[in-house]
Scaffold this motif. Sequence first.
Motif, PDB file in Angstrom:
ATOM      1  N   ILE A 120     -18.182 -47.673  32.724  1.00 53.22           N
ATOM      2  CA  ILE A 120     -17.277 -48.739  33.162  1.00 53.22           C
ATOM      3  C   ILE A 120     -17.844 -50.092  32.750  1.00 53.22           C
ATOM      4  O   ILE A 120     -17.113 -50.978  32.297  1.00 53.22           O
ATOM      5  CB  ILE A 120     -17.023 -48.660  34.684  1.00 53.22           C
ATOM      6  CG1 ILE A 120     -16.334 -47.349  35.058  1.00 53.22           C
ATOM      7  CG2 ILE A 120     -16.251 -49.876  35.166  1.00 53.22           C
ATOM      8  CD1 ILE A 120     -15.009 -47.080  34.369  1.00 53.22           C
ATOM      9  N   GLU A 121     -19.135 -50.255  32.873  1.00 54.61           N
ATOM     10  CA  GLU A 121     -19.784 -51.496  32.459  1.00 54.61           C
ATOM     11  C   GLU A 121     -19.519 -51.783  30.971  1.00 54.61           C
ATOM     12  O   GLU A 121     -19.156 -52.899  30.602  1.00 54.61           O
ATOM     13  CB  GLU A 121     -21.288 -51.360  32.706  1.00 54.61           C
ATOM     14  CG  GLU A 121     -22.135 -52.519  32.293  1.00 54.61           C
ATOM     15  CD  GLU A 121     -23.590 -52.228  32.593  1.00 54.61           C
ATOM     16  OE1 GLU A 121     -24.062 -52.659  33.655  1.00 54.61           O
ATOM     17  OE2 GLU A 121     -24.241 -51.551  31.769  1.00 54.61           O
ATOM     18  N   ARG A 122     -19.648 -50.762  30.143  1.00 53.28           N
ATOM     19  CA  ARG A 122     -19.395 -50.939  28.712  1.00 53.28           C
ATOM     20  C   ARG A 122     -17.913 -51.179  28.443  1.00 53.28           C
ATOM     21  O   ARG A 122     -17.543 -51.969  27.595  1.00 53.28           O
ATOM     22  CB  ARG A 122     -19.863 -49.718  27.928  1.00 53.28           C
ATOM     23  CG  ARG A 122     -21.278 -49.808  27.413  1.00 53.28           C
ATOM     24  CD  ARG A 122     -22.278 -49.584  28.479  1.00 53.28           C
ATOM     25  NE  ARG A 122     -23.648 -49.471  27.972  1.00 53.28           N
ATOM     26  CZ  ARG A 122     -24.617 -49.025  28.710  1.00 53.28           C
ATOM     27  NH1 ARG A 122     -24.400 -48.637  29.939  1.00 53.28           N
ATOM     28  NH2 ARG A 122     -25.847 -48.962  28.230  1.00 53.28           N
ATOM     29  N   SER A 161      -8.946 -45.024  34.636  1.00 56.07           N
ATOM     30  CA  SER A 161      -8.334 -46.137  35.369  1.00 56.07           C
ATOM     31  C   SER A 161      -8.659 -46.074  36.857  1.00 56.07           C
ATOM     32  O   SER A 161      -8.964 -47.094  37.482  1.00 56.07           O
ATOM     33  CB  SER A 161      -6.820 -46.145  35.164  1.00 56.07           C
ATOM     34  OG  SER A 161      -6.513 -46.426  33.817  1.00 56.07           O
ATOM     35  N   THR A 162      -8.624 -44.865  37.414  1.00 56.99           N
ATOM     36  CA  THR A 162      -8.950 -44.695  38.828  1.00 56.99           C
ATOM     37  C   THR A 162     -10.391 -45.096  39.099  1.00 56.99           C
ATOM     38  O   THR A 162     -10.677 -45.846  40.044  1.00 56.99           O
ATOM     39  CB  THR A 162      -8.705 -43.238  39.269  1.00 56.99           C
ATOM     40  OG1 THR A 162      -7.323 -42.933  39.080  1.00 56.99           O
ATOM     41  CG2 THR A 162      -9.104 -43.012  40.711  1.00 56.99           C
ATOM     42  N   ARG A 163     -11.309 -44.604  38.289  1.00 60.02           N
ATOM     43  CA  ARG A 163     -12.728 -44.914  38.488  1.00 60.02           C
ATOM     44  C   ARG A 163     -13.003 -46.393  38.231  1.00 60.02           C
ATOM     45  O   ARG A 163     -13.767 -47.027  38.954  1.00 60.02           O
ATOM     46  CB  ARG A 163     -13.579 -44.033  37.573  1.00 60.02           C
ATOM     47  CG  ARG A 163     -15.069 -44.140  37.789  1.00 60.02           C
ATOM     48  CD  ARG A 163     -15.479 -43.842  39.235  1.00 60.02           C
ATOM     49  NE  ARG A 163     -15.022 -42.570  39.685  1.00 60.02           N
ATOM     50  CZ  ARG A 163     -15.770 -41.494  39.813  1.00 60.02           C
ATOM     51  NH1 ARG A 163     -17.046 -41.543  39.548  1.00 60.02           N
ATOM     52  NH2 ARG A 163     -15.238 -40.366  40.235  1.00 60.02           N
ATOM     53  N   PHE A 164     -12.377 -46.967  37.213  1.00 60.91           N
ATOM     54  CA  PHE A 164     -12.539 -48.391  36.905  1.00 60.91           C
ATOM     55  C   PHE A 164     -12.117 -49.222  38.120  1.00 60.91           C
ATOM     56  O   PHE A 164     -12.840 -50.122  38.553  1.00 60.91           O
ATOM     57  CB  PHE A 164     -11.697 -48.768  35.681  1.00 60.91           C
ATOM     58  CG  PHE A 164     -11.963 -50.149  35.156  1.00 60.91           C
ATOM     59  CD1 PHE A 164     -12.772 -50.339  34.058  1.00 60.91           C
ATOM     60  CD2 PHE A 164     -11.380 -51.266  35.746  1.00 60.91           C
ATOM     61  CE1 PHE A 164     -13.021 -51.612  33.562  1.00 60.91           C
ATOM     62  CE2 PHE A 164     -11.613 -52.544  35.258  1.00 60.91           C
ATOM     63  CZ  PHE A 164     -12.439 -52.721  34.158  1.00 60.91           C
ATOM     64  N   THR A 165     -10.948 -48.907  38.670  1.00 58.53           N
ATOM     65  CA  THR A 165     -10.420 -49.646  39.819  1.00 58.53           C
ATOM     66  C   THR A 165     -11.342 -49.491  41.024  1.00 58.53           C
ATOM     67  O   THR A 165     -11.600 -50.462  41.748  1.00 58.53           O
ATOM     68  CB  THR A 165      -8.995 -49.170  40.154  1.00 58.53           C
ATOM     69  OG1 THR A 165      -8.177 -49.336  38.986  1.00 58.53           O
ATOM     70  CG2 THR A 165      -8.410 -49.944  41.313  1.00 58.53           C
ATOM     71  N   GLU A 166     -11.863 -48.295  41.220  1.00 59.25           N
ATOM     72  CA  GLU A 166     -12.776 -48.029  42.332  1.00 59.25           C
ATOM     73  C   GLU A 166     -14.044 -48.870  42.215  1.00 59.25           C
ATOM     74  O   GLU A 166     -14.527 -49.426  43.200  1.00 59.25           O
ATOM     75  CB  GLU A 166     -13.128 -46.534  42.329  1.00 59.25           C
ATOM     76  CG  GLU A 166     -14.202 -46.116  43.286  1.00 59.25           C
ATOM     77  CD  GLU A 166     -14.599 -44.665  43.050  1.00 59.25           C
ATOM     78  OE1 GLU A 166     -15.805 -44.418  42.871  1.00 59.25           O
ATOM     79  OE2 GLU A 166     -13.716 -43.794  43.014  1.00 59.25           O
ATOM     80  N   ILE A 167     -14.583 -48.981  41.017  1.00 62.01           N
ATOM     81  CA  ILE A 167     -15.855 -49.676  40.805  1.00 62.01           C
ATOM     82  C   ILE A 167     -15.678 -51.188  40.694  1.00 62.01           C
ATOM     83  O   ILE A 167     -16.440 -51.954  41.277  1.00 62.01           O
ATOM     84  CB  ILE A 167     -16.572 -49.116  39.559  1.00 62.01           C
ATOM     85  CG1 ILE A 167     -16.998 -47.666  39.814  1.00 62.01           C
ATOM     86  CG2 ILE A 167     -17.779 -49.968  39.179  1.00 62.01           C
ATOM     87  CD1 ILE A 167     -17.526 -46.944  38.600  1.00 62.01           C
ATOM     88  N   VAL A 168     -14.667 -51.617  39.947  1.00 56.43           N
ATOM     89  CA  VAL A 168     -14.492 -53.043  39.648  1.00 56.43           C
ATOM     90  C   VAL A 168     -13.634 -53.755  40.685  1.00 56.43           C
ATOM     91  O   VAL A 168     -13.795 -54.947  40.933  1.00 56.43           O
ATOM     92  CB  VAL A 168     -13.910 -53.223  38.224  1.00 56.43           C
ATOM     93  CG1 VAL A 168     -13.687 -54.678  37.878  1.00 56.43           C
ATOM     94  CG2 VAL A 168     -14.830 -52.573  37.190  1.00 56.43           C
ATOM     95  N   GLY A 169     -12.704 -53.042  41.296  1.00 56.87           N
ATOM     96  CA  GLY A 169     -11.851 -53.648  42.297  1.00 56.87           C
ATOM     97  C   GLY A 169     -10.514 -54.125  41.768  1.00 56.87           C
ATOM     98  O   GLY A 169      -9.722 -54.719  42.491  1.00 56.87           O
ATOM     99  N   PRO A 173     -21.728 -48.490  48.739  1.00 55.93           N
ATOM    100  CA  PRO A 173     -21.681 -47.172  49.383  1.00 55.93           C
ATOM    101  C   PRO A 173     -20.512 -47.087  50.355  1.00 55.93           C
ATOM    102  O   PRO A 173     -20.177 -48.065  51.022  1.00 55.93           O
ATOM    103  CB  PRO A 173     -23.016 -47.086  50.123  1.00 55.93           C
ATOM    104  CG  PRO A 173     -23.904 -48.093  49.461  1.00 55.93           C
ATOM    105  CD  PRO A 173     -22.997 -49.174  48.938  1.00 55.93           C
ATOM    106  N   ALA A 174     -19.911 -45.911  50.421  1.00 50.80           N
ATOM    107  CA  ALA A 174     -18.786 -45.693  51.336  1.00 50.80           C
ATOM    108  C   ALA A 174     -19.221 -45.981  52.753  1.00 50.80           C
ATOM    109  O   ALA A 174     -20.317 -45.630  53.170  1.00 50.80           O
ATOM    110  CB  ALA A 174     -18.290 -44.254  51.194  1.00 50.80           C
TER     111      ALA A 174
END
Length: 136
Positions: A64-66, A93-101, A133-134
């Motif tokens: 995601i960082e890259r 897209s799901t993981r990106f949204t989860e990590i980046v907001g 963390p959750a």
Amino acid sequence: MDPREVADLARLRRARDYMDRHYAQRLSVPQVASRALMSPAHFSRKFRSAYGETPYSYLMTRRIERAMALLRDGASVTDACFAVGCVSLGSFSTRFTEIVGETPFEYRRRDHGGMAGVPPCVAKVWTRPLRVPAGS
């Protein structure tokens, strides 16, 4: 710390460096664990203990960082997804949204002009996604 623990940390670092260099390839925990000369289960436990996240979570955060850098440079969401080694645009897209907001499309569309002239090594630190963390 005894010599065995120091050796384990060196092997974990080697495996983490391998993930950093080969993030765009298909990587599995057994494949990366073999770089650390550990069984997959032992590697996963040790990695989480040392770095605070699972090997898979670490790899996805690096991807995601890259992808964020590619999106800032104008790459399409689809191109960024596949360039960083993800095989499913929906999962990316799901993981990106989860990590980046925000979604990759929203991130790409946002003005990143404030980053102009910033050395890449500094931009990497400023824009590094941080996992929360959750339950925090």
